[in-house]
Design an enzyme around this catalytic site. Structure first.
Site, PDB file in Angstrom:
ATOM      1  N   LYS A  54       0.845  -1.207   0.000  1.00  0.00           N
ATOM      2  CA  LYS A  54       0.000   0.000   0.000  1.00  0.00           C
ATOM      3  C   LYS A  54       0.878   1.254   0.000  1.00  0.00           C
ATOM      4  O   LYS A  54       0.635   2.192  -0.744  1.00  0.00           O
ATOM      5  CB  LYS A  54      -0.880   0.041   1.253  1.00  0.00           C
ATOM      6  N   GLN A  98      -5.202  -1.654   9.654  1.00  0.00           N
ATOM      7  CA  GLN A  98      -4.931  -2.974   9.079  1.00  0.00           C
ATOM      8  C   GLN A  98      -5.493  -4.081   9.979  1.00  0.00           C
ATOM      9  O   GLN A  98      -5.200  -4.118  11.174  1.00  0.00           O
ATOM     10  CB  GLN A  98      -3.410  -3.142   8.878  1.00  0.00           C
ATOM     11  N   ASP A 121     -11.914   2.331   3.223  1.00  0.00           N
ATOM     12  CA  ASP A 121     -12.152   0.892   3.048  1.00  0.00           C
ATOM     13  C   ASP A 121     -13.643   0.617   2.810  1.00  0.00           C
ATOM     14  O   ASP A 121     -14.011  -0.447   2.322  1.00  0.00           O
ATOM     15  CB  ASP A 121     -11.740   0.148   4.343  1.00  0.00           C
TER      16      ASP A 121
END
Ligand code: NAD
Length: 302
Positions: A54, A98, A121
């Site tokens: 990422k 995460q 997300d």
């Protein structure tokens, strides 16, 4: 018949180039770049490699990327305080925690603490609701489903009126992609069926699909004879079925297999995604696009 390959690696490059161009333009015109913070608690090796990818992608695109690594024993209250700090930070447009989190932390509580307008997300209940309503309400479609829809569209597959069958009803893939494909509008407007472990006739449903999206996590679940000739097959499954030595690096790597038997299915389908190199590369790409969108919402240009 040999199906057209829908390559996630190629579509990723197309989209990343588009994002890179837009980031440059916005920087010149508005003097702002997308800001993304990734919070990693602990040292789970799979999480570290995902986060590293990422960061690399965000840097390539000219984002302001902050990697916030925290010890595995970080108290839940401290993690919530950290999220609150980034919620208030105007230079941050996307907050990513995460997963998985250590056991002492309530994952739901943490994800719900993220400002829905920075939830790139798309997992916050507010964004799940926005997705359900559809149209202009949608801010951040969840990344893997958004990648799937993008692949279908860029492969030139007709979605309007198409019979879409989704295998799997998870909150991160099955339910959201089904919801997205039934909305009225371009790249959707389909008739959608979701099948799952409680479904009586999996084969019968799959055989009707013009677009078959499989996200079960069961290697080879969908048999080639279940595929309608000419159908578009999107195989989301990523299953580790063994190990091999990489020709490139000489290191041990996992052998990955999808939920569809690719070699036989490609002789029946009209178009199909490979595993690996299909849906996989799309998730981070769509995360980057959501972060750019978040900045554009803030600037009032989206
Ligand atoms: P999950 O385990 O949360 O959900 C799987 C779903 O499939 C469940 O709803 C279950 O009802 C259904 N299912 C399982 N076995 C079935 C069977 N025999 N018959 C009918 N339905 C069955 O999984 P998930 O998180 O949705 O992920 C699914 C797969 O997609 C996994 O292999 C995962 O690794 C992969 N995945 C890939 C990406 C990516 O490439 N970027 C992202 C997310 C998930």
């Amino acid at each position: 018949m040999t199906a057209k390959l829908i390559k996630g690696t190629e579509i990723r490059e197309e989209i990343l180039n588009e994002i890179e161009g837009e980031v440059k333009q916005i920087k010149e015109k508005h003097g702002a770049v997308p800001g993304l913070v990734t919070i990693l608690v602990g040292e789970n090796p799979a999480s570290i490699s995902y986060v590293t990818l990422k960061i690399k992608t965000a840097h390539r695109l000219g984002f302001n990327e902050i990697q916030d690594s925290q010890p595995v024993d970080l108290p839940e209250a401290d993690l919530l305080a950290l999220i609150d700090k980034y919620n208030r930070d105007d230079s941050i447009h996307g907050i990513l925690v995460q997963l998985p989190l250590p056991k002492h932390v309530d994952e739901k509580k943490v994800l719900n603490a993220i400002d829905p307008d920075k939830d790139v997300d798309g997992f916050h209940p507010v964004n799940v609701g926005r997705l359900m309503i559809g149209g202009d309400e949608v801010k951040f479609p969840p990344c893997t489903p958004a990648g799937i829809q993008e692949m279908i569209v860029r492969a030139g597959v007709e979605t309007k009126g198409a019979e879409v069958v989704v295998v799997g009803r998870s909150n991160i893939v099955g339910k959201p992609i089904a919801n997205m494909m039934l909305q009225k509008g371009p790249g959707a407007n389909s008739t959608v069926t979701i099948v799952h472990t409680g479904t009586k006739d999996l084969e019968g449903h799959c055989k009707r699909a013009d677009i078959l999206i499989v996200a079960a996590g069961v290697p080879g679940l969908v048999k080639p004879q279940w595929i309608k000739p000419g159908a578009c097959v999107i195989d989301v499954g990523v299953n580790r079925v063994g190990e091999k030595i990489s020709e490139k690096t000489g290191k041990k790597i996992a052998i990955l297999k999808g939920d569809v038997d690719f070699d036989e299915a490609k002789e029946i389908a009209g178009s199909i995604t490979p595993v690996p190199g299909g849906v996989g590369p799309m998730t981070i790409t769509m995360l980057m696009r959501n972060t750019l969108k978040s900045l554009k919402f803030k600037l009032g240009i989206e």
